[in-house]
Design a protein around this motif. Structure first.
Motif, mmCIF file in Angstrom:
data_model
loop_
_atom_site.group_PDB
_atom_site.id
_atom_site.type_symbol
_atom_site.label_atom_id
_atom_site.label_comp_id
_atom_site.label_asym_id
_atom_site.label_seq_id
_atom_site.Cartn_x
_atom_site.Cartn_y
_atom_site.Cartn_z
ATOM 1 N N GLN A 155 0.824 -1.209 0.000
ATOM 2 C CA GLN A 155 0.000 0.000 0.000
ATOM 3 C C GLN A 155 0.857 1.258 0.000
ATOM 4 N N ALA A 156 2.038 1.184 0.599
ATOM 5 C CA ALA A 156 2.948 2.327 0.667
ATOM 6 C C ALA A 156 3.750 2.494 -0.621
ATOM 7 N N GLY A 157 3.570 1.572 -1.573
ATOM 8 C CA GLY A 157 4.230 1.705 -2.864
ATOM 9 C C GLY A 157 5.462 0.848 -3.057
ATOM 10 N N PHE A 158 5.751 -0.042 -2.130
ATOM 11 C CA PHE A 158 6.897 -0.923 -2.287
ATOM 12 C C PHE A 158 6.551 -2.043 -3.260
ATOM 13 N N SER A 159 7.496 -2.377 -4.122
ATOM 14 C CA SER A 159 7.308 -3.519 -5.020
ATOM 15 C C SER A 159 7.519 -4.804 -4.221
ATOM 16 N N LEU A 160 7.099 -5.921 -4.786
ATOM 17 C CA LEU A 160 7.307 -7.195 -4.095
ATOM 18 C C LEU A 160 8.798 -7.482 -3.919
#
Length: 137
Positions: free
Chosen positions: A55-60
């Motif tokens: 949700q904070a924009g981090f990729s997997l």
């Protein structure tokens, strides 16, 4: 706990949990004799962290680098560096968005400043000229 209970507690589908396992984000399941996955209680916390990070924009891939092999052994310096890079990425995105917003607002103002009585075709030509674009007549 079995995957169904974990899914309910974590508020996500069992397929999402299996997906995270396949991507190497969730490595804490053991198998029972019948082949069912058995998850410890901390799996709920780990899935919450994964969901919040997405949700904070981090990729997997970024999340994978963030998560320690053992939840009790976070790599402090690496974690801080990754989080600071994400903040810098967000700030750069904010700057690009602010610039785009300002350009659009200027365009709206230019369009809305149509002289009284000017028809739309002439106003379009005026706006295009104001933007430095040539208009074929």
């Amino acid at each position: 706990m079995k995957i169904g209970e974990l899914a309910k507690r974590a508020g996500m589908a069992a397929s999402a949990i299996r997906f995270y396992e396949a991507k190497g984000l969730l490595k804490i399941a053991s198998r029972q004799a019948n082949g069912y996955r058995d998850y410890p209680p901390e799996a709920v916390t780990l899935l919450t962290i994964i969901g919040d990070a997405q949700q904070a924009g981090f990729s997997l891939e970024e999340i994978k680098r963030l998560l320690p092999a053992d939840v009790s052994s976070w790599r402090h310096d690496e974690l801080i560096a990754i989080l600071q890079r994400k903040v810098a990425d967000i700030e750069a995105l904010e700057a690009r968005l602010a610039h785009s917003k300002a350009q659009i607002q200027s365009l709206v103002q230019l369009i809305e400043s149509k002289p009284e009585g000017m028809d739309c075709k002439l106003n379009a030509a005026r706006v295009m000229a104001g933007l430095g674009l040539a208009v074929d007549k």
